[in-house]
Design a protein around this motif. Structure first.
Motif, short mmCIF file in Angstrom:
data_model
loop_
_atom_site.label_atom_id
_atom_site.label_comp_id
_atom_site.label_asym_id
_atom_site.label_seq_id
_atom_site.Cartn_x
_atom_site.Cartn_y
_atom_site.Cartn_z
N TRP A 44 35.23 56.18 45.49
CA TRP A 44 36.39 55.61 45.88
C TRP A 44 37.27 55.68 44.44
O TRP A 44 36.46 55.48 43.67
CB TRP A 44 35.99 54.06 46.50
N ARG A 45 38.54 55.32 44.79
CA ARG A 45 39.52 55.23 43.72
C ARG A 45 40.61 54.33 44.08
O ARG A 45 40.34 53.50 45.23
CB ARG A 45 39.90 56.52 43.55
N SER B 165 42.77 37.42 45.69
CA SER B 165 42.46 38.47 46.89
C SER B 165 41.12 38.90 46.88
O SER B 165 40.50 38.89 47.97
CB SER B 165 43.59 39.61 46.49
N ILE B 166 40.29 38.90 45.77
CA ILE B 166 39.09 39.43 45.92
C ILE B 166 38.20 38.14 46.50
O ILE B 166 37.34 38.36 47.06
CB ILE B 166 38.76 39.74 44.21
N ALA B 167 38.39 36.84 46.10
CA ALA B 167 37.64 35.99 46.50
C ALA B 167 37.79 35.98 47.99
O ALA B 167 36.75 35.51 48.72
CB ALA B 167 38.20 34.46 45.97
N ASP C 185 36.39 47.76 48.71
CA ASP C 185 35.39 46.85 48.39
C ASP C 185 33.82 47.46 49.11
O ASP C 185 32.85 47.34 48.59
CB ASP C 185 35.65 45.14 48.40
N SER C 186 34.05 47.40 50.30
CA SER C 186 32.91 47.65 51.15
C SER C 186 33.41 48.27 52.55
O SER C 186 34.59 48.10 53.01
CB SER C 186 31.97 46.42 51.50
N ASP D 69 31.38 40.80 40.48
CA ASP D 69 32.58 40.90 41.52
C ASP D 69 33.94 40.91 41.13
O ASP D 69 34.80 41.04 41.88
CB ASP D 69 32.35 39.60 42.19
N PHE D 70 34.38 40.20 39.88
CA PHE D 70 35.66 40.13 39.42
C PHE D 70 35.86 41.02 38.09
O PHE D 70 36.78 40.81 37.32
CB PHE D 70 35.96 38.73 39.25
N LEU D 71 35.48 42.06 37.99
CA LEU D 71 35.41 43.13 36.73
C LEU D 71 36.99 43.31 36.57
O LEU D 71 37.64 43.69 35.70
CB LEU D 71 34.72 44.25 36.84
N GLU D 72 37.81 43.57 37.91
CA GLU D 72 39.20 44.22 37.72
C GLU D 72 39.94 42.89 37.04
O GLU D 72 41.04 43.15 36.34
CB GLU D 72 39.81 44.30 38.91
#
Length: 1045
Positions: free
Chosen positions: A336-337, A202-204, A391-392, A65-68
């Motif tokens: 996606w990019r 932001s991702i969380a 993300d989705s 989930d947090f590779l970035e």
């Protein structure tokens, strides 16, 4: 070695689960890839440094989930476990998994892969009743403990996880191994790395909101993979890539059928009309569509679409004939990019959400739908460009969900807009790293580079036997090709030589410089700067075939019959050359024309020697021109096309500052050099294909679709010309005949239309393509590749290595390097093709940006630079398309506005808006008003006014308005001032950028770079045009010409 079994449960395409049993062979010796290794592991390749405070082992959920966050280069010493990588592969798909693999390979990131599931003492079998997530966490913890013990406690190990139960269970279990949450890790170890912390939050937030999404469906569910596969095989479904029409992004998208499609009735693209039928597919996705009943088919919209508000008007009479229309029933691959977005006005943000955290942001690219993100910085980020990652997109959501990644800068600023263009084309170019630069040889007054004695012995020395010279644009520094021609003894044969910079001598396969060059694939040329594929010490010095210095080269030498010019013998090999003359095109042409000009290399000679050497040079140029004419004639007989584009080149002063951007003057010497390069590329292609029939890198140009010639044929017919496109030979002959003696622009525009109808040339591996598809349509050659520009194209580097290997095999020797397999080479070819498309698009967009910047501060009503001649080249339902020679631009001109008024002409030819109607014909469009009927016909010359439409979220665009159906005085003088118009555009925009940048420098007091730093860094800074001397022919309008070669 111990054999065991691993049982995993994978989700299948039916959203069910499959139990998979895999054999595992456990062993004690598994590389740890740490420089502190205490177990004598065979650590080859990248290893973790020992000068960091700790190693960090992310849990499977964190990697997934947090590779970035883990991609930040500041986060060093990361150990990715095999368990975590497999979770990414099984749950996030191929794209995310490839991204993780690229991260592990990148030498700039201190991270390694530890195969914990093959290590005897770190492997964890799954316990009965244990959930898969808990098992993964236990495997990663066990690996972290093994790592700590393996290093004898020399380095603390931190495991980061999102599982709070795991933190409570494992944190104090083993001394020296700490288990904490990701957020706590970032706050405790990296408090100054705010960007990473904000990205994590932001991702969380996105993950938390996905769990609380509503269940009401907005779109149909996608069909299972096996249903899609069966439907594609039977011909019921059609597979292809979704391409959204940027002018009508809400309505029109098209799917070009894949070559594997079984539907034999399909003769064109499939139209997907509206967002509902698009079913959550995004531009670039690989989708599966189902055709609708014929009664529901629609046609393409043929009216011009205004973009002020994004409202896309459509009426039945503005559509073409119905075409196959379908709906998306499944998505095979998301492409996606990263997307650049802008926040809506603050008032609109407040109306979207009470807490102003969930916001719909607007992508810079019109083809991408609005994206819902969560942020607390909406007010602070007003008027900024921000990078967002998707993300989705669930069936219960009208819009895709994403999160913020990075803030680019304030919109409207030159640097922000340039970075936006790079990001939108997935171009990520960082300065060359210190490790890469350490691989470079030095060449300075204190440490002068000289040829090696071993190389002199192995190479064919041409320094004293051949008159070698280069012909390039004025001021060119990256001289990658040179020529030679001479009459051989006895006078019956003539030798032609093409000599190319031997880049592969300096760039070894697998080196850091080679990996970086492969990643970039090409030098990126923008309107104001370039990003080099190779460091400057190579591109502008050691590899550049400069005058009067020894250089290594790869050469092709032909022995030709002196009378017929037929090839008698050809030689390929590595050479040592010294270029005698570094000529520019204009000087070489003047010498051919017997004009009195000064050759710099002869300036210091006496009169007798000067005349002798000048005669020798002229003779060589004349012989070269004779050979090139013959080569061109041979290709013309085969059907080679002469295509048209608007090209310019930069003129520089002594300080390397640009003094003008002038149109390319067509000189015969241009064609002479081009023919020699094409000839070399062709013969090298033949050589490497013969030696490596299954793994040679060639370049082919497929024949275009016949339907793409419809506009060309209609336009030519309106002028009384017939275009035959059944073959390249027929098309070339038709274009040669389509000449209007009273208006030379007619043939030029027709050739531009022919260029636009072409498909792009592509690189390919010979083992992946049948022999009949090797043909190059535009050049009329059976074999072709790129060999002549290794300084700026990675494809040429590959070809040089193939040619070197072929030469060694001819000598009975084994190649020094292992060549790529067909599969590997095809993957590299596709990568280069993608990067080339991105480079062309970025160049085009940067030119459009500078055109807008030039006109933005000018009053279109009073400034005569905003008035220009235009030529009509196409008709639309509500307007015309025109070409403006002065500025090298194309654009729409509306003859009907939003109030349904049409353009009416006064007696003096000037225009006004009046109530009326339009009547469209194949060759003209008529406006009918109270002033009478007025026609605008194909190839008419009119006068237009140019202004800029400033947009908040999208790139600015130029607006063209017809002000007269005849040429006004200012337009009549354009032919005399065309060069001046381009010069003003360039210089004025750069002056503004320099002034703004200088003000920032004074405020921030940025230190000056040293000479060494300037030499090795990417081109950068406000005086951007100083670097355009290395652009050979910058295409300001039609970049597709270069893409065809």
């Amino acid at each position: 070695m111990l054999k065991t079994e691993k049982v995993v449960v994978l989700r299948n395409s039916r959203r069910g689960h499959v139990r998979v049993v895999r054999e595992l062979y456990l062993r004690e010796q598994v590389p740890c890839f740490s420089s502190l290794c205490q177990g004598h592991c065979s650590n080859e390749g990248k290893v973790l440094p020992g000068d960091i405070t700790h190693y960090v082992v992310p849990d499977a959920g964190v990697v997934r989930d947090f590779l970035e966050v883990l991609e930040f280069q500041e986060l060093r010493g990361i150990v990715f476990t095999q368990t975590a990588c497999q979770v990414v592969q099984h749950t996030r798909g191929r794209r995310q998994y490839n991204r993780l693999k690229s991260l592990l390979k990148d030498p700039r990131h201190d991270c390694v892969l530890f195969c914990n599931e093959f290590q005897l003492y770190s492997y964890c079998p799954r316990e009965k009743g244990e959930t898969q997530e808990k098992w993964h966490t236990r495997c990663v913890y066990r690996a972290a403990v093994w790592y700590h013990d393996h290093l004898a406690g020399l380095k603390p190990v931190v495991m980061i996880t999102e599982d709070q139960h795991a933190v409570a269970e494992y944190n104090r279990l083993t001394s020296g191994v700490y288990v904490i949450s990701t957020q706590e890790y970032l706050q405790s170890f990296w408090p100054d790395l705010q960007a990473a912390q904000e990205l994590y939050i932001s991702i969380a937030q996105v993950l938390q909101e996905r769990e609380s999404e509503g269940q009401e469906r907005e779109y149909a569910e996608h069909l299972p993979a096996e249903v899609l596969e069966a439907g594609i095989k039977s011909g019921r479904y059609i597979k292809g890539t979704l391409k959204v029409n940027k002018h009508r992004a809400q309505q029109e998208a098209f799917v070009q059928a894949d070559s594997s499609t079984k539907n034999t009735e399909l003769s064109s693209d499939v139209l997907v009309w509206g967002m509902k039928q698009r079913n959550r597919a995004v531009h670039g996705d690989l989708v599966v569509v189902e055709l609708l009943p014929r009664g529901e088919w629609k046609g393409r919209t043929i009216a011009l679409t205004e973009a002020e508000t994004g409202v896309e008007e459509r009426t039945g009479e503005e559509q073409s004939q119905p075409m196959p229309t379908g709906r998306v029933v499944g998505i095979l691959q998301r492409n996606w990019r990263d997307y650049v977005v802008t926040f809506p006005p603050w008032e609109e943000v407040q109306s979207q959400s009470r807490n102003s955290q969930r916001i719909l942001v607007i992508p810079w690219d019109r083809r991408i739908p609005k994206i819902r993100i969560s942020t607390q910085q909406a007010e602070a980020l007003q008027e900024h460009r921000v990078i967002v990652r998707l993300d989705s997109w669930d069936s219960t959501s009208l819009y895709p969900n994403g999160h913020c990644v990075k803030v680019l800068g304030k919109s409207g600023e030159l640097e922000t807009e340039i970075q936006t263009i790079l990001m939108e084309n997935s171009i990520h170019v960082l300065p060359f790293s210190e490790a890469q630069l350490r691989e470079m040889l030095l060449n300075s007054k204190e440490n002068l580079w000289t040829v090696e004695a071993g190389e002199v012995a192995e190479r064919r020395d041409l320094r004293t036997t051949h008159l070698v010279f280069s012909i390039d644009p004025q001021g060119c520094e990256d001289v990658d090709d040179a020529l030679s021609v001479r009459i051989l003894p006895e006078g019956v044969r003539l030798e032609l030589g093409v000599h190319i910079a031997d880049v592969t001598h300096f760039v070894r396969a697998g080196s850091l410089t080679d990996l970086e060059a492969r990643s970039r694939a090409t030098t990126y040329y923008l309107a104001d700067r370039r990003y080099d594929m190779l460091p400057a010490v190579l591109s502008a010095d050691l590899c550049s075939l400069l005058g009067n210095v020894d250089r290594y080269a790869m050469s092709v030498l032909w022995e030709l019959d002196a009378k017929s010019l037929a090839v008698c013998k050809v030689w390929f090999g590595r050479t040592l050359i010294r270029s005698s003359y570094q000529l520019c095109y204009e000087l070489a042409q003047s010498l051919l024309n017997n004009e009195s000009v000064e050759v710099p290399e002869l300036a210091q000679l006496g009169e007798v020697d000067k005349k002798k050497r000048l005669k020798e040079l002229k003779t060589a140029l004349e012989q070269l021109t004779k050979v090139a004419r013959y080569l061109r004639t041979q290709r013309d007989r085969g059907g080679a096309l002469e295509l048209e584009g608007v090209e310019v080149r930069a003129q520089l002063d002594a300080e390397k500052n640009i003094t003008a951007l002038v149109p390319k003057q067509p000189l015969e010497i241009h064609e002479t050099v081009a023919e020699c390069m094409i000839y070399a590329n062709h013969w090298v292609a033949r050589k490497i294909q013969e030696t490596f029939p299954q793994q040679a890198l060639l370049r082919h140009h497929p024949p275009p679709c016949q339907e793409h010639f419809s506009q060309l044929m209609d336009s030519a017919k309106a002028r009384g010309f017939d275009i035959d496109s059944c073959s390249n030979k027929a098309l070339a002959d038709s274009l040669d005949r389509a000449v209007d003696p009273h208006d030379p622009l007619v043939n030029r525009l027709l050739r531009m239309m022919a260029t636009q109808a072409m498909s792009n040339a592509q690189y390919f591996s010979t083992g992946s393509c049948p022999l009949e598809q090797y043909y190059h349509y535009g050049l009329a050659l059976k074999h072709y590749t790129h060999f002549t520009s290794p300084i700026r194209r990675y494809a040429d580097i590959i070809v040089h290595r193939l040619l070197t290997a072929a030469i060694k095999l001819d000598k009975g020797m084994e190649p020094n390097e292992t060549l790529a397999s067909n599969k590997e080479l095809e993957e590299i070819a596709q990568h280069i093709n993608n990067k080339n498309r991105a480079a062309q698009q970025a160049q085009k967009q940067s030119i459009e940006l500078f055109q807008c910047l030039y006109f933005k501060d000018k009053d279109p009503l009073t400034d005569q630079r905003c008035v220009a001649e235009a030529i009509i080249y196409a008709m639309r339902a509500n307007g015309i398309l025109v070409f403006i020679p002065r500025y090298g631009m194309k654009g729409p001109v509306y003859l009907k506005n939003r109030e349904n008024q049409v353009v009416s002409l006064r007696n003096d030819g000037s225009c006004e808006w009046q109530a009326g109607m339009l009547q469209r014909y194949p060759d003209r469009i008529c406006t009918i008003t109270s002033n009478g009927i007025h026609a605008f016909s194909l190839f008419d010359h009119i006068t237009v006014r140019i202004s800029v439409q400033a947009l908040r979220c999208h790139p600015d665009s130029l607006c063209l308005e017809v002000i007269s159906d005849r040429l006004q005085e200012v337009a009549k003088l354009e032919s005399l001032a065309a060069g001046k118009g381009r010069l003003e555009l360039v210089q004025e925009v750069v002056r503004q950028a320099e002034a703004a940048s200088q003000q920032v420098e004074e405020q921030e007091r940025v230190p000056q770079l040293s000479k060494e730093e300037r030499e090795y860094q990417q081109s950068k800074g406000p005086n951007l045009y100083c670097l355009l001397q290395e652009v050979r022919e910058l295409a300001l309008l039609d970049l597709s010409v270069g893409a065809l070669l």
